[in-house]
Design a protein around this motif. Structure first.
Motif: not given
Length: 285
Positions: A233-244, A137-142
């Motif tokens: 997984x939800x934590x990983x998504x939260x980190x990926x979506x974090x603007x900071x 899903x590319x979450x690791x790059x966000x």
């Protein structure tokens, strides 16, 4: 001609069931895999467990189990600090048991041993699946696309105050040899256990809304079970979506969690994160 009905008392019937079961099963032990639906502990040290097996939300089987205090002492010595995490509601375990039947309490399982290797294997399997998902899903790059300031001054520190990892990071930053001053806002959360992932997610989202230069997520070393919340997984998504930009220092040098993979940058230990921030400031100076 009619014959009289043979009527048994309930005790006679249950006693017959008990005798038949004991004749068939005897003292044989069985390895069983099941999910813990509920668990309670008595003052005398006995542990009572409701086991279930479900598929697609449909319950296929259920049974009660007991870990007597003597067996519980042995299990605690084996599982050590992971006992409460393993024996918790929602956990799936493999255990050695005998089938027992009591005339009053009915059918139950008497548990004598927990298979720790199965639990560790399940953790690794889920971790692998999560890594495959976030990369697909590319979450690791966000979060890596967020810009880290040249000087990191305002820090959101997420962790458990009083733990060694938290103290190590704070000591290296606050008492740095160049006497640089940093602003650190602490967001206290548990760093292990069933509620840890959700609490860390809440802290990340709150810290992100407060506009810090970076969010630092730290935890000292521990067993695979201790660190499992950081593979959520939800934590990983939260980190990926974090603007900071998120910096992580979790576990020992050999540990790599899913949270590390999705972070802006990860470090082997909490101390290493602190050193990075101080050295970055010194390089600018």
């Amino acid at each position: 001609m009619t014959s009289e009905k043979k009527v048994y008392t309930l005790y006679q019937l249950n006693r017959s069931i008990k005798n038949a079961l004991e004749t068939k099963a005897g003292d044989a032990g069985f390895w069983v895999k099941a999910e813990i639906a509920n668990i309670t502990k008595s003052k005398t040290g006995h542990v009572y467990v409701d086991f279930v097996e479900e598929k697609d939300g449909i319950r296929k089987a259920a049974i009660r189990g007991t870990i007597w205090s003597s067996a519980m002492r042995s299990i605690k010595s084996q599982l050590a600090e992971d006992t409460d995490t393993i024996l918790s509601k929602g956990a799936e375990i493999v255990f050695l048991c005998r089938v027992t039947f009591h005339e009053v309490y009915g059918l139950s399982l008497s548990i004598s041993e927990i298979d720790l290797s199965f639990i560790i294997g399940e953790l690794e399997r889920r971790k692998k699946e999560t890594i495959e998902h976030i990369k697909k899903e590319g979450i690791d790059r966000l979060n890596k696309e967020r810009e880290l300031p040249r000087v990191v001054h305002n820090i959101a520190l997420i962790g458990s105050p009083g733990t060694s990892g938290f103290r190590d990071f704070a000591h290296h930053v606050v008492h740095n040899e160049w006497r640089f001053r940093f602003e650190i806002d602490v967001y206290s959360t548990p760093v292990q256990g069933v509620e840890a992932a959700s609490k860390i997610i809440e802290a990340i989202q709150l810290a992100d809304s407060n506009k810090h230069d970076t969010i630092v997520l730290v935890r000292g070393g521990g067993s695979p079970l201790d660190l499992d919340c950081f593979n959520n997984l939800d934590l990983a998504i939260a980190i990926g979506n974090c603007q900071t930009p998120v910096l992580t220092g979790i576990g020992h040098e050999t540990d790599l969690c899913v949270s590390d993979i999705v972070a802006h940058q990860y470090f082997k230990t909490p101390t290493d994160v602190g050193d990075f921030i101080v050295e970055r400031a010194n390089a600018f100076a």
